[in-house]
Design an enzyme around this catalytic site. Sequence first.
Site, PDB file in Angstrom:
ATOM      1  N   ASN A  24       0.922  -1.083   0.189  1.00  0.00           N
ATOM      2  CA  ASN A  24      -0.077  -0.110  -0.052  1.00  0.00           C
ATOM      3  C   ASN A  24       0.895   1.130  -0.057  1.00  0.00           C
ATOM      4  O   ASN A  24       2.006   1.427   0.691  1.00  0.00           O
ATOM      5  CB  ASN A  24      -0.936  -0.058   1.285  1.00  0.00           C
ATOM      6  N   PRO A  25       0.651   2.252  -0.986  1.00  0.00           N
ATOM      7  CA  PRO A  25       1.667   3.329  -1.053  1.00  0.00           C
ATOM      8  C   PRO A  25       1.551   4.154   0.421  1.00  0.00           C
ATOM      9  O   PRO A  25       2.618   4.986   0.703  1.00  0.00           O
ATOM     10  CB  PRO A  25       0.784   4.198  -1.970  1.00  0.00           C
ATOM     11  N   SER A  26       0.637   3.960   1.219  1.00  0.00           N
ATOM     12  CA  SER A  26       0.670   4.774   2.235  1.00  0.00           C
ATOM     13  C   SER A  26       1.893   4.292   3.395  1.00  0.00           C
ATOM     14  O   SER A  26       2.362   5.070   4.105  1.00  0.00           O
ATOM     15  CB  SER A  26      -0.868   4.649   3.082  1.00  0.00           C
TER      16      SER A  26
ATOM     17  N   SER B 247     -11.505  -4.752   0.492  1.00  0.00           N
ATOM     18  CA  SER B 247     -10.241  -4.783   1.101  1.00  0.00           C
ATOM     19  C   SER B 247      -9.120  -5.484   0.168  1.00  0.00           C
ATOM     20  O   SER B 247      -9.443  -6.484  -0.673  1.00  0.00           O
ATOM     21  CB  SER B 247     -10.239  -5.421   2.602  1.00  0.00           C
ATOM     22  N   THR B 248      -8.012  -5.238   0.578  1.00  0.00           N
ATOM     23  CA  THR B 248      -6.838  -5.842   0.025  1.00  0.00           C
ATOM     24  C   THR B 248      -6.869  -7.449   0.259  1.00  0.00           C
ATOM     25  O   THR B 248      -6.704  -8.189  -0.903  1.00  0.00           O
ATOM     26  CB  THR B 248      -5.332  -5.442   0.511  1.00  0.00           C
ATOM     27  N   GLY B 249      -7.260  -7.972   1.344  1.00  0.00           N
ATOM     28  CA  GLY B 249      -7.545  -9.252   1.570  1.00  0.00           C
ATOM     29  C   GLY B 249      -8.518  -9.867   0.549  1.00  0.00           C
ATOM     30  O   GLY B 249      -8.227 -11.034   0.005  1.00  0.00           O
TER      31      GLY B 249
ATOM     32  N   HIS C 132     -13.590  -0.351   4.218  1.00  0.00           N
ATOM     33  CA  HIS C 132     -13.939  -1.833   3.873  1.00  0.00           C
ATOM     34  C   HIS C 132     -14.576  -2.112   5.106  1.00  0.00           C
ATOM     35  O   HIS C 132     -14.763  -1.764   6.128  1.00  0.00           O
ATOM     36  CB  HIS C 132     -12.748  -2.267   4.214  1.00  0.00           C
TER      37      HIS C 132
END
Length: 359
Positions: free
Chosen positions: A193-195, A280-282, A329
Site C-alpha cells: 500500500n503506498p501509504s 479490502s486488499t484481503g 472496508h
Amino acid sequence: MHVMRTLTLGRLFPIILLCSLCSVVIWIYHFNNNVMPQPSNGIPQKRAEKPFWRIGDNVLIAKALENYSDKWKKHEANFTRFRSLLSSKCHAVSKAVVTQNNTKLGSNVNYDGQSRKPLKVTQALFNILPKEHPFGNATWESCAVVGNGGILANSSCGEEINLAQFVIRCNLPPLDKRYEKDVGNKTNLVTANPSILLEKYSGLMERRRPFLESLRPYGQALLLLPAFSYGQNTAVSLRAFYTLEDLGSNSPLPVFLNPDYLRTLSNFWRERGLNSVRPSTGLIMASLALEICSNVHLYGFWPFSKHPYGNQPIPNHYYDNRESKKNVHSMPTEFEHLMNLHKQGVIRIHLGECQPTHN
Ligand SMILES: *[C@@H]1O[C@H](CO)[C@@H](O)[C@H](O)[C@H]1NC(C)=O
Ligand SMILES: *[C@@H]1O[C@H](CO)[C@@H](O)[C@H](O)[C@H]1NC(C)=O
Ligand SMILES: *[C@@H]1O[C@H](CO)[C@@H](O)[C@H](O)[C@H]1NC(C)=O
Ligand SMILES: *[C@@H]1O[C@H](CO)[C@@H](O)[C@H](O)[C@H]1NC(C)=O
Ligand SMILES: *[C@@H]1O[C@H](CO)[C@@H](O)[C@H](O)[C@H]1NC(C)=O
Ligand SMILES: CC(=O)N[C@H]1CO[C@H](CO)[C@@H](O)[C@@H]1O
C-alpha cells in the site's frame, strides 16, 4: 410567525441535540453491558479505541462461526461454478495487472478509487509495463493467501503456508524469525500500500536503501502496487518501481494493479451485496487467487478481537496491535461472504492452530 418558529426551534436545538447524544451514549452502554462479559474484579475493560463494530464481538463471532467447519471438503462443482463466474466478469489472469497487452500506448488509465483526470499512457509509462500477465503458470495447484490478522499469532501455520505452490501476502508484512513458525517465509506475490511507502520510507524521496533492505525477505516475489487507485499513489509507486529497477538485485518484481480489474471486481462483489466503498486488499487477493489457483487457502482472516476458540483477546495483526485507520472496508460483511464460500466448499478458511506436517 415564521420568525417566531425559527426562534423557538433555535432555542430547542441544543436540548434536542443533547437528548439524542444521551440516548446514543445510553444505548452503547447498554449494548456493551449486555454483550461484553465483565471481568470478575469489577474493573471495566478498556475498549475506547476499538472500532464500533467490535462492540458486539460475542454475538458476531457466534454468527460468523455458524457456518464454519474445520472438517472442510472441496466441492468441485461449486468451485468450478464460482471460478467461471468470477473469471467471466473479472478476467484476473489477463487483467489484474497493467500490461502492454491490456493497456495501449496513448490510451487513458482511469483511477478506480476517486474520480479524477485519467492518466495518459505515455511512451515512458508504456515501456515499464510487462508485456504480458506475470502469473507464470496461471493455474497453480495450491495457493495460500495470508492475511495479517492476529489470529495467526501462535498458530504454527508457517510450515503449511510454505507448502503452498503460490503464497500471497498483503501490505509488506514482517516475516522475520520471530514469526516464521506461524506465517512461514515463502512469498510469490506481496502487495504494498503506498501509504506504507509514505509513512515508513519517506515516500522514497530520501534514502532508498532501507526500502530495498526491507524487501529482502520477499525474494523475487511480484510486488503489487495499486498505483492507479488514487492520484497520490502514482508518483510514489513509480519511485518504488524505479528504485527496484535501478538499484535492486534479486529483489521483487514491481507491477501495477489494474484499476479496470478493481472496478469490475468491486462490481462483482457489490452485486453480491457487499456495500463497502471498495474491497479490502484481503478480499482482492482472495478473489485473484480463486482465478489463478485450483485450491485456495486463507490464513490470517478473522476480523474480530477475540479468538474463535477459547475467546482470548487477539491483537489486530500477528505482529502488532495497531488499528487500521481507514474504515472504507466492511470487514465483517466481507468475512461473511468468505465464510459462505468456505461453507460451499469453494475456499478454505483456516482458523485456530495448524497441525504439524510430516513430509
Ligand atoms: C449461514 O448459512 C445460512 C444458509 O446458507 C445463511 O442463511 C446465513 O446467512 C449464514 N450465516 C452467516 C453468518 O454467514
Ligand atoms: C492479450 O490480449 C488479448 C485481448 O486483448 C487476450 O485475448 C489475450 O489473452 C492476452 N494475452 C495475454 C497473455 O494476456
Ligand atoms: C503448473 O500448474 C500445474 C497444474 O496446476 C502443476 O501441476 C504444475 O506443477 C505447475 N507448474 C509450476 C512450475 O508450478
Ligand atoms: C525460509 O526458511 C528456511 C529455513 O529457515 C530457509 O532455508 C529458506 O531459505 C527460507 N526461504 C526464504 C524464501 O526465505
Ligand atoms: C503467543 O504465545 C506467547 C507465549 O506463550 C504468549 O506470550 C502470547 O501472548 C501469545 N499470543 C497470542 C496472541 O495468543
Ligand atoms: C456457490 C455455489 O455454487 N453453491 C452451490 C453449491 O452446491 C450446492 C448443491 O450441491 C448448491 O445448493 C449451492 O448453491
